[in-house]
Each structure stands twice: as structure tokens, then as C-alpha cells.
Motif scaffolding. Sequence first.
Motif, PDB file in Angstrom:
ATOM      1  N   VAL A 129       2.060  -5.918   2.164  1.00 18.93           N
ATOM      2  CA  VAL A 129       1.306  -5.205   1.137  1.00 18.93           C
ATOM      3  C   VAL A 129       0.552  -6.188   0.247  1.00 18.93           C
ATOM      4  O   VAL A 129       0.955  -7.347   0.088  1.00 18.93           O
ATOM      5  CB  VAL A 129       2.225  -4.322   0.255  1.00 18.93           C
ATOM      6  CG1 VAL A 129       2.817  -3.193   1.065  1.00 18.93           C
ATOM      7  CG2 VAL A 129       3.316  -5.145  -0.413  1.00 18.93           C
ATOM      8  N   GLU A 131      -1.319  -5.855  -3.634  1.00 17.34           N
ATOM      9  CA  GLU A 131      -1.646  -5.065  -4.820  1.00 17.34           C
ATOM     10  C   GLU A 131      -1.345  -3.582  -4.591  1.00 17.34           C
ATOM     11  O   GLU A 131      -2.084  -2.705  -5.032  1.00 17.34           O
ATOM     12  CB  GLU A 131      -3.111  -5.258  -5.213  1.00 17.34           C
ATOM     13  CG  GLU A 131      -3.450  -6.706  -5.549  1.00 17.34           C
ATOM     14  CD  GLU A 131      -4.915  -6.891  -5.909  1.00 17.34           C
ATOM     15  OE1 GLU A 131      -5.696  -5.926  -5.773  1.00 17.34           O
ATOM     16  OE2 GLU A 131      -5.280  -7.993  -6.337  1.00 17.34           O
ATOM     17  N   ALA A 132      -0.238  -3.295  -3.916  1.00 19.85           N
ATOM     18  CA  ALA A 132       0.068  -1.935  -3.475  1.00 19.85           C
ATOM     19  C   ALA A 132       0.870  -1.182  -4.524  1.00 19.85           C
ATOM     20  O   ALA A 132       1.770  -1.745  -5.167  1.00 19.85           O
ATOM     21  CB  ALA A 132       0.847  -1.972  -2.161  1.00 19.85           C
ATOM     22  N   GLY A 133       0.539   0.094  -4.670  1.00 22.22           N
ATOM     23  CA  GLY A 133       1.411   0.970  -5.436  1.00 22.22           C
ATOM     24  C   GLY A 133       2.730   1.126  -4.711  1.00 22.22           C
ATOM     25  O   GLY A 133       3.789   0.754  -5.214  1.00 22.22           O
ATOM     26  N   VAL A 134       2.680   1.647  -3.485  1.00 18.92           N
ATOM     27  CA  VAL A 134       3.848   1.751  -2.606  1.00 18.92           C
ATOM     28  C   VAL A 134       3.368   1.659  -1.170  1.00 18.92           C
ATOM     29  O   VAL A 134       2.404   2.328  -0.790  1.00 18.92           O
ATOM     30  CB  VAL A 134       4.601   3.088  -2.805  1.00 18.92           C
ATOM     31  CG1 VAL A 134       5.709   3.235  -1.765  1.00 18.92           C
ATOM     32  CG2 VAL A 134       5.182   3.187  -4.202  1.00 18.92           C
ATOM     33  N   THR A 136       5.245   2.001   2.691  1.00 14.32           N
ATOM     34  CA  THR A 136       6.548   2.336   3.256  1.00 14.32           C
ATOM     35  C   THR A 136       6.418   2.976   4.632  1.00 14.32           C
ATOM     36  O   THR A 136       5.344   3.446   5.020  1.00 14.32           O
ATOM     37  CB  THR A 136       7.299   3.302   2.320  1.00 14.32           C
ATOM     38  OG1 THR A 136       8.648   3.452   2.754  1.00 14.32           O
ATOM     39  CG2 THR A 136       6.624   4.662   2.248  1.00 14.32           C
ATOM     40  N   SER A 165       6.112  -2.841  -2.981  1.00 11.11           N
ATOM     41  CA  SER A 165       5.081  -2.691  -4.003  1.00 11.11           C
ATOM     42  C   SER A 165       4.512  -4.060  -4.349  1.00 11.11           C
ATOM     43  O   SER A 165       5.145  -5.086  -4.072  1.00 11.11           O
ATOM     44  CB  SER A 165       5.652  -2.038  -5.277  1.00 11.11           C
ATOM     45  OG  SER A 165       6.126  -0.734  -5.019  1.00 11.11           O
ATOM     46  N   GLY A 166       3.322  -4.039  -4.942  1.00 11.53           N
ATOM     47  CA  GLY A 166       2.710  -5.305  -5.355  1.00 11.53           C
ATOM     48  C   GLY A 166       2.235  -6.106  -4.170  1.00 11.53           C
ATOM     49  O   GLY A 166       1.496  -5.605  -3.321  1.00 11.53           O
ATOM     50  N   LEU A 192       0.555   4.533   2.449  1.00 13.64           N
ATOM     51  CA  LEU A 192       0.282   3.827   1.198  1.00 13.64           C
ATOM     52  C   LEU A 192       0.075   4.828   0.088  1.00 13.64           C
ATOM     53  O   LEU A 192      -0.668   5.804   0.252  1.00 13.64           O
ATOM     54  CB  LEU A 192      -0.988   2.976   1.336  1.00 13.64           C
ATOM     55  CG  LEU A 192      -1.563   2.404   0.035  1.00 13.64           C
ATOM     56  CD1 LEU A 192      -0.715   1.241  -0.457  1.00 13.64           C
ATOM     57  CD2 LEU A 192      -3.023   1.984   0.219  1.00 13.64           C
ATOM     58  N   GLN A 193       0.732   4.606  -1.039  1.00 11.66           N
ATOM     59  CA  GLN A 193       0.351   5.263  -2.281  1.00 11.66           C
ATOM     60  C   GLN A 193      -0.487   4.277  -3.074  1.00 11.66           C
ATOM     61  O   GLN A 193      -0.086   3.127  -3.274  1.00 11.66           O
ATOM     62  CB  GLN A 193       1.575   5.686  -3.090  1.00 11.66           C
ATOM     63  CG  GLN A 193       2.197   6.976  -2.614  1.00 11.66           C
ATOM     64  CD  GLN A 193       3.246   7.509  -3.580  1.00 11.66           C
ATOM     65  OE1 GLN A 193       3.700   6.806  -4.462  1.00 11.66           O
ATOM     66  NE2 GLN A 193       3.632   8.754  -3.397  1.00 11.66           N
TER      67      GLN A 193
END
Length: 230
Positions: A129, A131-134, A136, A165-166, A192-193
Motif C-alpha cells: 500500500v 498512502e492508503a486508507g485501507v 485488504t 494502512s498508510g 482499497l478504501q
Amino acid sequence: MSDFPAPKTMAKSLRSALADQDIFISHGQSLEVVARQLGYANWNVLSARMDASEAPAIALGMPAGWVPCGRYSGKHFRTGIDPDMRGVAVAEAIAKRGIPGDSFAGLMQSISAEAYRGKRLQLSAQLKVREAGVGTIWMRIDPVAGRRSLGFDNMMRRKSKGALSGDSDWTERAIVLDVPEEAYSIHFGFFLQAPGIVWARDFRLEAVAEDVPVTGDRDLPSGPTNLNLF
């Protein structure tokens, strides 16, 4: 969602129209008829696709056997094969603002549960990931249409080894669920969120031994805790 002309509304209208002719069917039967009218084997398969509201606004190549999934994804994400990394899929938030908080996008598959009934099934993959919100993976076990799912995990509630995340380099993640004898279909994938990007590779779906712990949101504690509310 543009790909499906309100299937639940269609089912309600169909049931009402048949009732006017003294033909009475259950809501579940009506859903099954609508699913077949739209070209799907059954309602389970259709409902698993229904969150895939629109095709991504910026198209990428799609890996064979996979389909887009998500909510409000058409204007905000792109999903598919990463053109710069062989054997790697990607979900990327492309909108800079105005992305609904509950929106997400990814890829998924739906398969028959027949070969896995009575077994403990593990889905594993590697995720990366930025700079990801979520970011999974997820898996769901479904029975016949109209009944509650038999098992589900998207790693979102875990205290360890859960969703990413991140920023993170390639990280192995796994989901383990039991497949009951009444299971009809299995659905799995990654998403991805917003914001950011998630990459996914090396998916594996395999039966594992009974000593491999089951994961999932429906696991129950062995006993009560903090009954005095202190």
C-alpha cells in the motif's frame, strides 16, 4: 449501479405482477428468477456483483477470471492489472476530493463451494500500500439465496495481522474460514478504501488442516468478560 437495473426492485415488481394473476412466489424465488433473467446462475452470484456499481473511470487491463467490485467506484477509482508490474493487480483512488467515506474498489471472484464443503479454507495474498486508507483481502461463504452468509472476514477488525494502512511494502495476509456442508458459493478478492493505492499479488486458495485457526468477524470469545463494567 449502471450494470444492474435495480434487481431487487425488479423482483418486487415481478412478485406483485404474478400475485395479480393469483400466482404466488416467495421473495427469494423472485430474486432467483430475476438473477437468471439477467444472465446469472443464481441470486448469490448476482448479489456478490451488486456492489460493483460502475466500471472504473480510467480503465486498466482486467486479469482473466476477475471482475471489479466496490461501492461508488466508477468516478473515484481505477482497478485492474498494474501495467508496470507483471502478475500484480492494483486498486487506486484517482479522485482528489469528494470521495464518499464508505466507497471502496477492488477485484473479486465467485466460485462454487462444492469442492470445499466440510473443509477449512485459507485465502492468502501479498499486499502493498501507498498512502492508503485501507488495503485488504476478503472472503465470504454463502448458502443458498435468501439466507445469511455462513462466514466472512475482511481483516478490518483485527488487532494484529489485519488490513494495511498508510505505506507498507509487500506483506503477506491470510483469511481462514470453515466451509459448511450447506455452503453454495465462495466469494473473495481485495479492495482499497480511499485514499491511496493497494497492490495485490500471489493469491492462493487452499484447504488447510484443522489446527490452523479460523479468522473472521463472527468468532466468539470463550467466555464473558467485564461483567461488572469496571
